[in-house]
Design a protein around this motif. Structure first.
Motif, PDB file in Angstrom:
ATOM      1  N   UNK A   1      10.149   4.152  -4.289  1.00 56.95           N
ATOM      2  CA  UNK A   1      10.620   3.259  -3.237  1.00 56.95           C
ATOM      3  C   UNK A   1       9.455   2.361  -2.858  1.00 56.95           C
ATOM      4  N   UNK A   2       9.661   1.055  -2.921  1.00 55.53           N
ATOM      5  CA  UNK A   2       8.662   0.068  -2.512  1.00 55.53           C
ATOM      6  C   UNK A   2       9.134  -0.533  -1.191  1.00 55.53           C
ATOM      7  N   UNK A   3       8.382  -0.278  -0.124  1.00 62.95           N
ATOM      8  CA  UNK A   3       8.800  -0.710   1.210  1.00 62.95           C
ATOM      9  C   UNK A   3       7.725  -1.574   1.847  1.00 62.95           C
ATOM     10  N   UNK A   4       8.096  -2.793   2.189  1.00 65.33           N
ATOM     11  CA  UNK A   4       7.223  -3.698   2.928  1.00 65.33           C
ATOM     12  C   UNK A   4       7.794  -3.854   4.324  1.00 65.33           C
ATOM     13  N   UNK A   5       7.014  -3.500   5.340  1.00 66.14           N
ATOM     14  CA  UNK A   5       7.523  -3.526   6.712  1.00 66.14           C
ATOM     15  C   UNK A   5       6.363  -3.706   7.684  1.00 66.14           C
TER      16      UNK A   5
END
Length: 449
Positions: free
Chosen positions: A326-330
């Protein structure tokens, strides 16, 4: 510069704005009827807004007749926005006369309504040095999402949330000692449910300016990162893919990419390549049974109701195949051991909430009193990591370090918010992790994209 070239190019840009307006027209009010007092009043108000003059009798008769024959009021607005009068008032008179004098800074102030920033200056200085005509710079800016959204938002508003619940707002002094800022207070699960309902009720995400839909180098860089993490021929699912610009890039890189998008408005702007690859629906209910090598959430998770975040993350985990990521940018506030501080801990209450391991109870605002960018979750790195761990994800710091070694310098200047990035695995497989590290390290440099 050849006489007339700028006018022709900016006229094309205005036509582009009109086409963008047309794609959103069905999201607006569509009142119909004869040329009664209400219709005349609306037409006159539009003339004042667009042309700074009252409507004349000829225009009233013509547009009133079109309205009576079934032309929606929104399409009348689009027709006027594409007119020569609007072009000469808004673009030609403001840009053409002083184009050579203030050049790039003047164009930014006129078209975008803000000062020229350093990334923009470097970007266009490089293009001009490569021989790009200056009027093509004007055209490029006039065709940008930022300009088109600005034009749209000047004429299409949204209810000010402060008029709905003024008691939920408070003025709070920041830690740096600056002037107090008005913030939205949210403290209980019921508060988050209320805010989510207001966002849906008032069409926050359907308003002009909520989406950035054009291709950019930043999006090409993120596609390169995703492709490196996944590998050629791998499968990817992008959550909240908008009109699929990143999907287009991924397919071009040999990745079998798909997306999830809830907005029909932006879906209509998808390319012929991306459109059949996009599943339409809400994250919690969209019908997808497949597993993917990488699931991507760029600026998505912070928009979810925290009361249901565990449910969403559990569902996302089922979409990630064993050994996948999972690649998450936040947005993460305060310091993180990998990417440092991207967003500062601006208020004492934020720090108190972070120390207690809870969500922030104060949200910064944008225009009309809505949480900035529609974010429902404001938290620090530790809070996010605990939620990922509870859903069965393991953070992969070595992959993240490879990402920063490759792209940090570029993103720090162009899109610093992208630095706040997590790479998480469903099940830790050392061989899969090492392959991902090697692919990210071997990715093309940003200036080659």
């Amino acid at each position: 510069m050849r006489p007339g070239r700028t006018s022709r190019h900016v006229a094309r840009a205005v036509d582009t704005v009109a086409r963008s307006l047309h794609r959103l027209a069905d999201r607006l009010s569509t009142g119909r009827g004869g040329v009664g007092p209400a219709t005349e009043e609306r037409l006159n108000a539009l003339f004042v807004a667009l042309f700074d003059r009252p409507i004349d009798e000829i225009a009233l008769k013509d547009l009133g007749s079109r309205h009576e024959q079934g032309m929606p009021f929104d399409e009348i607005a689009l027709h006027l926005a594409a007119s020569d009068e609007y072009f000469h008032r808004v673009v030609h008179l403001q840009v053409g006369a002083e184009l050579e004098q203030e050049r790039l800074a003047r164009i930014y102030r006129t078209l975008l309504g803000r000062d020229l920033d350093d990334p923009g200056r470097r970007h266009y200085d490089a293009l001009l040095a490569q021989g790009m005509p200056f009027d093509d710079v004007v055209l490029d800016l006039a065709q940008s999402d930022e300009y088109q959204n600005r034009v749209l938002r000047e004429h299409i508003g949204i209810t000010d949330l402060r008029t709905v619940a003024p008691e939920r707002f408070a003025d709070v002094k920041p830690l740096d000692g600056g002037a107090p800022e008005q913030l939205l207070r949210v403290a209980t699960p019921a508060d988050f449910d209320w805010l989510e309902h207001q966002i849906a009720e008032h069409g926050y995400y359907e308003r002009p300016g909520a989406w950035g839909l054009g291709p950019t180098t930043e999006k090409r860089v993120m596609a390169e990162v995703i492709a490196g993490l996944a590998g050629t021929g791998a499968s990817v699912l992008e959550l909240g893919c908008a009109n699929g610009v990143v999907l287009d890039e991924l397919v071009g890189l040999g990745v079998d990419a798909f997306g999830v998008e809830i907005s029909e408005t932006v879906l209509r702007r998808a390319s012929d390549v991306a459109r059949p690859r996009i599943h339409v629906g809400e994250l919690g209910t969209v019908d997808i049974d497949d597993e993917f090598d990488v699931v991507v959430a760029l600026d998505i998770l912070e928009h979810l109701n925290p009361n249901r975040l565990k449910t969403y993350l559990d569902r996302i985990r089922r979409w990630v195949r064993p050994g996948g990521f999972l690649l998450a940018n936040l947005p993460v506030f305060g310091s993180d051991p990998i990417f440092g501080e991207v967003f500062p801990m601006r208020f004492a209450q934020w720090q108190a909430d972070a120390d207690a391991g809870r969500l922030f109870s104060l949200m910064q605002l944008e225009e009309e009193g809505w949480p900035r960018h529609g974010h429902l979750i404001w938290a620090d790195s530790s809070w996010w990591q605990s939620r990922f761990a509870a859903a069965g994800f393991s953070r992969e710091p070595d992959i993240e370090r490879a990402f920063h070694a490759r792209y940090r310098e570029y993103l720090s200047e162009v899109a610093p918010a992208r630095l706040s990035l997590f790479v998480l695995s469903r099940s830790r497989e050392p061989a899969s992790i090492q392959r991902a590290i090697d692919r990210v390290r071997a990715g093309r440099a940003p200036h080659d994209l």
